[in-house]
Design a protein around this motif. Structure first.
Motif, PDB file in Angstrom:
ATOM      1  N   TYR A 109       0.849  -1.195   0.000  1.00  0.00           N
ATOM      2  CA  TYR A 109       0.000   0.000   0.000  1.00  0.00           C
ATOM      3  C   TYR A 109       0.884   1.244   0.000  1.00  0.00           C
ATOM      4  CZ  TYR A 109      -3.574  -3.349   1.365  1.00  0.00           C
ATOM      5  OH  TYR A 109      -4.432  -4.414   1.399  1.00  0.00           O
ATOM      6  N   LYS A 110       0.629   2.176  -0.927  1.00  0.00           N
ATOM      7  CA  LYS A 110       1.433   3.395  -1.013  1.00  0.00           C
ATOM      8  C   LYS A 110       1.080   4.383   0.091  1.00  0.00           C
ATOM      9  CE  LYS A 110       2.391   3.107  -5.897  1.00  0.00           C
ATOM     10  NZ  LYS A 110       2.386   3.778  -7.190  1.00  0.00           N
ATOM     11  N   THR A 111      -0.206   4.482   0.393  1.00  0.00           N
ATOM     12  CA  THR A 111      -0.657   5.419   1.425  1.00  0.00           C
ATOM     13  C   THR A 111      -1.703   4.731   2.301  1.00  0.00           C
ATOM     14  OG1 THR A 111      -2.509   6.310   0.164  1.00  0.00           O
ATOM     15  CG2 THR A 111      -0.360   7.363  -0.179  1.00  0.00           C
ATOM     16  N   ASP A 112      -1.970   5.331   3.430  1.00  0.00           N
ATOM     17  CA  ASP A 112      -2.995   4.780   4.321  1.00  0.00           C
ATOM     18  C   ASP A 112      -4.370   4.792   3.662  1.00  0.00           C
ATOM     19  OD1 ASP A 112      -0.980   4.454   6.161  1.00  0.00           O
ATOM     20  OD2 ASP A 112      -1.601   6.116   7.440  1.00  0.00           O
ATOM     21  N   SER A 113      -4.602   5.730   2.771  1.00  0.00           N
ATOM     22  CA  SER A 113      -5.908   5.792   2.103  1.00  0.00           C
ATOM     23  C   SER A 113      -6.115   4.622   1.140  1.00  0.00           C
ATOM     24  CB  SER A 113      -6.097   7.124   1.383  1.00  0.00           C
ATOM     25  OG  SER A 113      -5.141   7.263   0.359  1.00  0.00           O
ATOM     26  N   ASP A 114      -5.061   3.902   0.811  1.00  0.00           N
ATOM     27  CA  ASP A 114      -5.156   2.734  -0.067  1.00  0.00           C
ATOM     28  C   ASP A 114      -5.521   1.459   0.696  1.00  0.00           C
ATOM     29  OD1 ASP A 114      -4.345   4.271  -2.248  1.00  0.00           O
ATOM     30  OD2 ASP A 114      -2.227   3.794  -1.938  1.00  0.00           O
TER      31      ASP A 114
END
Length: 76
Positions: free
Chosen positions: A3-8
């Motif tokens: 996952y690149k960001t927490d939103s992913d």
């Protein structure tokens, strides 16, 4: 896939963990993802790597958080 960001992160994670818990989950997941792609590094080489890394990520979260009523997680 890392996952690149927490939103992913999956909805199951985002909907229940506070922001810091989400960060812990993502970091642990990404590190385990790299480590456990090799079947010889898993306890059960037949277990799917994706399943293993999710277990590792939740274990990391459980070091700092505990699950409360309603499925929400709270810092210990």
């Amino acid at each position: 896939m890392p996952y690149k960001t927490d939103s992913d992160l999956p909805e199951k994670v985002k909907d229940h963990l506070p922001k810091h818990g989400q960060h812990i989950y993502r970091e642990a997941f990404n590190n385990a993802y790299e480590q456990y792609q090799d079947p010889t590094k898993r306890r059960d080489s037949k277990e799917e790597p994706e399943k293993v890394v999710h277990k590792v990520a939740w274990a990391a979260v459980k070091n700092k958080y505990e699950k409360g009523e309603g499925g929400q997680w709270y810092e210990k």
